[in-house]
Design an enzyme around this catalytic site. Structure first.
Site, PDB file in Angstrom:
ATOM      1  N   CYS A   2       0.820  -1.215   0.000  1.00  0.00           N
ATOM      2  CA  CYS A   2       0.000   0.000   0.000  1.00  0.00           C
ATOM      3  C   CYS A   2       0.854   1.266   0.000  1.00  0.00           C
ATOM      4  CB  CYS A   2      -0.878   0.047   1.245  1.00  0.00           C
ATOM      5  SG  CYS A   2      -1.884  -1.398   1.477  1.00  0.00           S
ATOM      6  N   ARG A  27       5.156  -0.045  -6.337  1.00  0.00           N
ATOM      7  CA  ARG A  27       5.150  -0.823  -5.095  1.00  0.00           C
ATOM      8  C   ARG A  27       4.114  -1.946  -5.123  1.00  0.00           C
ATOM      9  NH1 ARG A  27       8.062   1.912  -1.064  1.00  0.00           N
ATOM     10  NH2 ARG A  27       7.227   0.426   0.404  1.00  0.00           N
ATOM     11  N   TRP A  75      -3.240  -2.567  -1.370  1.00  0.00           N
ATOM     12  CA  TRP A  75      -2.895  -3.964  -1.681  1.00  0.00           C
ATOM     13  C   TRP A  75      -3.674  -4.781  -0.660  1.00  0.00           C
ATOM     14  CZ3 TRP A  75      -0.242  -8.352   0.157  1.00  0.00           C
ATOM     15  CH2 TRP A  75       0.314  -9.184  -0.826  1.00  0.00           C
ATOM     16  N   ASN A 104      -1.725   2.388   5.953  1.00  0.00           N
ATOM     17  CA  ASN A 104      -0.906   1.220   5.598  1.00  0.00           C
ATOM     18  C   ASN A 104      -0.643   0.426   6.864  1.00  0.00           C
ATOM     19  OD1 ASN A 104      -0.703   2.257   3.066  1.00  0.00           O
ATOM     20  ND2 ASN A 104       1.452   2.802   3.185  1.00  0.00           N
ATOM     21  N   GLY A 105      -0.627  -0.903   6.752  1.00  0.00           N
ATOM     22  CA  GLY A 105      -0.373  -1.720   7.940  1.00  0.00           C
ATOM     23  C   GLY A 105      -1.597  -2.545   8.275  1.00  0.00           C
ATOM     24  N   GLU A 498      18.180 -17.547  -7.060  1.00  0.00           N
ATOM     25  CA  GLU A 498      17.804 -16.195  -7.480  1.00  0.00           C
ATOM     26  C   GLU A 498      17.341 -16.186  -8.943  1.00  0.00           C
ATOM     27  OE1 GLU A 498      17.019 -13.605  -6.127  1.00  0.00           O
ATOM     28  OE2 GLU A 498      17.302 -11.990  -7.559  1.00  0.00           O
ATOM     29  N   LYS A 502      13.692 -14.881 -10.126  1.00  0.00           N
ATOM     30  CA  LYS A 502      13.507 -13.823 -11.140  1.00  0.00           C
ATOM     31  C   LYS A 502      12.542 -14.282 -12.217  1.00  0.00           C
ATOM     32  CE  LYS A 502      14.544 -10.961  -9.652  1.00  0.00           C
ATOM     33  NZ  LYS A 502      15.153 -10.896  -8.398  1.00  0.00           N
ATOM     34  N   GLU A 505       8.825 -14.689 -10.888  1.00  0.00           N
ATOM     35  CA  GLU A 505       8.066 -13.523 -10.422  1.00  0.00           C
ATOM     36  C   GLU A 505       7.634 -12.591 -11.547  1.00  0.00           C
ATOM     37  OE1 GLU A 505       9.949 -10.728  -7.738  1.00  0.00           O
ATOM     38  OE2 GLU A 505      11.898 -11.139  -8.596  1.00  0.00           O
ATOM     39  N   HIS A 521      18.043 -36.429  -6.480  1.00  0.00           N
ATOM     40  CA  HIS A 521      17.257 -36.970  -5.370  1.00  0.00           C
ATOM     41  C   HIS A 521      15.760 -36.743  -5.566  1.00  0.00           C
ATOM     42  CE1 HIS A 521      20.867 -37.911  -3.036  1.00  0.00           C
ATOM     43  NE2 HIS A 521      21.360 -36.848  -3.646  1.00  0.00           N
ATOM     44  N   LYS A 620       6.422  -4.235  -4.170  1.00  0.00           N
ATOM     45  CA  LYS A 620       7.858  -3.991  -4.099  1.00  0.00           C
ATOM     46  C   LYS A 620       8.369  -4.216  -2.676  1.00  0.00           C
ATOM     47  CE  LYS A 620      11.971  -2.658  -5.282  1.00  0.00           C
ATOM     48  NZ  LYS A 620      12.813  -3.742  -5.817  1.00  0.00           N
TER      49      LYS A 620
HETATM   50  O1  M6R Z   1      13.192  -4.740   0.398  1.00  0.00           O
HETATM   51  P1  M6R Z   1      13.695  -6.129   0.706  1.00  0.00           P
HETATM   52  O2  M6R Z   1      15.059  -6.389   0.126  1.00  0.00           O
HETATM   53  O3  M6R Z   1      13.649  -6.448   2.170  1.00  0.00           O
HETATM   54  O4  M6R Z   1      12.693  -7.105  -0.023  1.00  0.00           O
HETATM   55  C1  M6R Z   1      12.793  -8.499   0.145  1.00  0.00           C
HETATM   56  C2  M6R Z   1      11.963  -9.241  -0.864  1.00  0.00           C
HETATM   57  O5  M6R Z   1      10.614  -8.908  -0.729  1.00  0.00           O
HETATM   58  C3  M6R Z   1      12.397  -8.906  -2.307  1.00  0.00           C
HETATM   59  O6  M6R Z   1      13.740  -9.215  -2.506  1.00  0.00           O
HETATM   60  C4  M6R Z   1      11.547  -9.715  -3.315  1.00  0.00           C
HETATM   61  O7  M6R Z   1      11.813 -11.059  -3.196  1.00  0.00           O
HETATM   62  C5  M6R Z   1      11.798  -9.226  -4.743  1.00  0.00           C
HETATM   63  N1  M6R Z   1      10.558  -9.075  -5.434  1.00  0.00           N
HETATM   64  C6  M6R Z   1      12.608 -10.170  -5.543  1.00  0.00           C
HETATM   65  O8  M6R Z   1      12.853  -9.702  -6.831  1.00  0.00           O
END
Ligand code: M6R
Length: 625
Positions: A2, A27, A75, A104-105, A498, A502, A505, A521, A620
């Site tokens: 949010c 975000r 959100w 927010n929260g 990673e 990527k 997502e 395994h 984000k």
């Molecule tokens: O702001 P942060 O680095 O704490 O965020 C952590 C994760 O939410 C963030 O890395 C998320 O996995 C990304 N979307 C990955 O690309």
């Protein structure tokens, strides 16, 4: 997650609020809304979907003129993403004035409060916890919005960043925070409040960051109303929720407007992938002292003794930052010879962890606002650990709550898919390792080699980026496949994780990352003709074993894509596609080998027709659990 934007000043609020919301779009959100104080009282618009939908709605609304207002991107947490659940939420005071609130929260005791308010006769229109807060403020309102907000927040358990306005006080904006970021931009004759500096920087770089449990009352209006001279005057006051006055420092934002604009790139992710050489330069600047053969980390100097005699490191993070933390675990054990574990912050915080004396906890986070690493860090610190931050966003909550830390200095990251922050995180963890290792027993010779190699990384990253188009072509050849594997060993195993993250997502292709040896395994059963398997296979101590794994995939018809060391021609006999990185010591390989994987994911998402910067369901910064 949010986003909040609020304004009080001498300009029309509506266009300014909409511009702010657009800057917060990255975000992640599913609905949006705004409220403006007009001469006829509050005007409110809410819509599901993009801010552009809200914008059209506002254009068709008559007279949304006013210099005070607030806006929100939601959100969904409590209740579906519908118009009636979108913020702002409102209530009516006993004096017949409407109050509008954005939040927010999460309000944890909202059900109890809702029951209490329903018994008092309040009727709810939404399923949200925010409406409960709005109605509670109204219930407690006795002619002073600041006092009503303070009183309401004293009743609330949970987290909040809020902004509130009331028809009875048409020049007053009240905001408060606990556990959700809120920044006040101090401009000429106005204040802009936002949950993210991106919505403030086009107006001012002078900001005040509220601390938890703090409330700010911001007034801007004609002099005759405020009575302190000049045609338009502004007033600012901060207190705690118990009405104890607090003084807040005005600080400067550490970035410029163009850093959060596309500047000719198609997507922020595209821009940020290409910013990586400079991000590395900025991250390393002033930190490599070749003359004295050491790493300079001013932010750690007060605690250098504690760091050197530490018996254990706990690294804690989520998502991409967790993968960087896994590499940090390898670095600390391999080079600094200190036991280290990287844990998902969300697990660590609830598993009643044992923190032995001389433990250092490092929270890794781009935003510095992610709920779980923040809570994990608090947990570790409460149990006696030294709390260190490896954070990008300057002045963020994690940065402010740590005993010491090292900023990534990679510049603002807007793309939801983290790219340059990962490079910064791994680089900072390498620097911390060398900083400690050198004070323990790493020889000057070894440290000198790393300093030299680190210095070369930005130019090496530029070389990797030259393959942007060819990686695109390779991606095209297998983008139709719905299941992918990413494999690596040692330092390259977290990079495989990673790479898989990527891809999934932003392209929504199912991808799994794992240690290459683990494949036998179970997951090997998935391999069939043409299934893409990405090997992170630069030359190193486990190269021969990885080659055997590649053979195993080929024997089952899998399509092999490999990240390999420049000059390794042999691997092209085994792999269908090869992406090259310059030769660097194994511990530094992830900083380069992740780049082709980011590019691959980017192309895959585009080829599948997805909005790279606004992946579905993603935010984000995940500021709630
Ligand atoms: O702001 P942060 O680095 O704490 O965020 C952590 C994760 O939410 C963030 O890395 C998320 O996995 C990304 N979307 C990955 O690309």
């Amino acid at each position: 997650m949010c986003g909040i934007v609020a304004y009080v000043g001498n300009r029309q609020a509506t266009p300014l609020l909409l511009e702010g919301l657009k800057r917060l779009e990255y975000r992640g959100y599913d609905s949006a809304g705004l409220a403006v104080m007009t001469p006829d009282g509050l005007k409110i618009a809410r819509s599901v979907g993009r801010v552009s939908v809200l914008e059209t709605m506002v254009e068709n609304m008559d007279a949304a003129d006013g210099t005070l207002g607030l806006a929100h991107t939601r959100w969904a947490t409590h209740g579906a993403p519908t118009e009636y659940n979108a913020h702002p939420h409102t209530g009516m005071t006993r004096s017949g004035h409407r109050v509008a609130v954005v939040h927010n929260g999460t309000i944890e005791n909202y059900a109890t409060l809702k029951k209490y308010l329903t018994e008092k006769g309040q009727v709810f229109d939404s399923e949200t916890d925010t409406e409960v807060l709005a109605k509670l403020i109204c219930e407690l309102y006795q002619g002073d919005l600041e006092k009503a907000v303070q009183a309401a927040l004293r009743e609330v358990n949970g987290t909040y960043g809020i902004a509130a306005i009331c028809e009875n006080e048409p020049h007053t904006l009240v905001c408060a925070r606990k556990g959700a970021p809120l920044i006040i931009g101090v401009a000429d004759k106005s204040y802009v409040v936002a949950s993210d500096a991106a919505a403030i920087i086009s107006h001012t770089s002078q900001v005040i960051s509220l601390d938890d449990h703090q409330v700010a009352k911001l007034c801007a209006g004609p002099e005759d109303r405020l009575g302190d001279g000049g045609p338009w005057s502004v007033q600012f006051k901060t207190t705690t929720i118990d009405n104890i006055p607090v003084t807040q420092e005005v600080t400067r934002l550490d970035f410029e407007l163009e850093q959060i604009e596309l500047s000719g790139f198609k997507h922020f992710m595209h821009k940020e992938i290409f910013e990586q050489p400079d991000a590395l330069r900025n991250c390393l600047r002033g930190r490599l002292d070749h003359r004295d053969c050491r790493v300079v980390l001013g932010g750690l100097s007060r605690y250098s003794r504690e760091l050197v005699r530490a018996k254990r490191f706990i690294l804690t993070a989520q998502g991409t930052a967790y993968h960087a933390g896994l590499i940090g675990e390898y670095l600390l054990e391999d080079l600094a010879k200190i036991p280290a574990r990287c844990e998902y912050a969300s697990e660590f915080r609830y598993r009643n962890p044992i923190i032995e004396p001389d433990t250092v906890a490092i929270a890794i986070s781009q935003s510095g606002e992610t709920a779980d690493p923040l809570a994990a860090l608090r947990e570790a610190r409460d149990r006696g650990a030294l709390a260190i931050g490896a954070v990008n966003a300057v002045g963020s909550t994690i940065a402010r709550e740590t005993d010491a830390g090292v900023y990534l200095h990679v510049g603002p990251e807007i793309g939801v898919a983290s790219t340059k922050a990962f490079l910064g995180q791994v680089t900072v963890l390498t620097l911390i390792t060398l900083y400690i290792g050198k004070r323990r027993f790493l020889s000057d010779e070894v440290v000198r080699t790393y300093l030299r190699e680190l210095e070369r990384l930005p130019n090496y990253a530029e070389r990797v980026l030259e393959q942007f188009d060819s990686i695109g072509k390779a991606t095209e050849r297998c983008v139709d496949r719905d299941n992918w594997l990413f494999l690596g060993r040692g330092y390259n195993y977290p990079t495989a994780l990673e790479g898989a993250l990527k891809l999934k997502e932003i392209s929504y292709i199912h991808a799994e990352g794992m240690p290459a040896a683990e494949m036998k395994h179970g997951p090997i059963a998935l391999i069939d003709k043409g299934m893409p398997v990405v090997f992170v296979a630069p030359q190193g101590s486990q190269y021969d074993k990885v080659m055997i794994n590649i053979e195993e995939i080929r024997a089952r018809g899998g399509r092999v894509l490999a990240v390999a060391t420049e000059g390794d021609q042999a691997i092209s006999n085994y792999a269908d596609e090869v992406f090259y990185i310059p030769s660097v010591p194994e511990p530094l390989q992830p900083i380069l080998s992740v780049i082709p994987l980011q590019i691959l994911a980017y192309h895959a998402a585009l080829l599948r027709g997805h909005d790279v910067d606004k992946p579905r369901n993603l935010a984000k910064s995940v500021t709630v659990e």
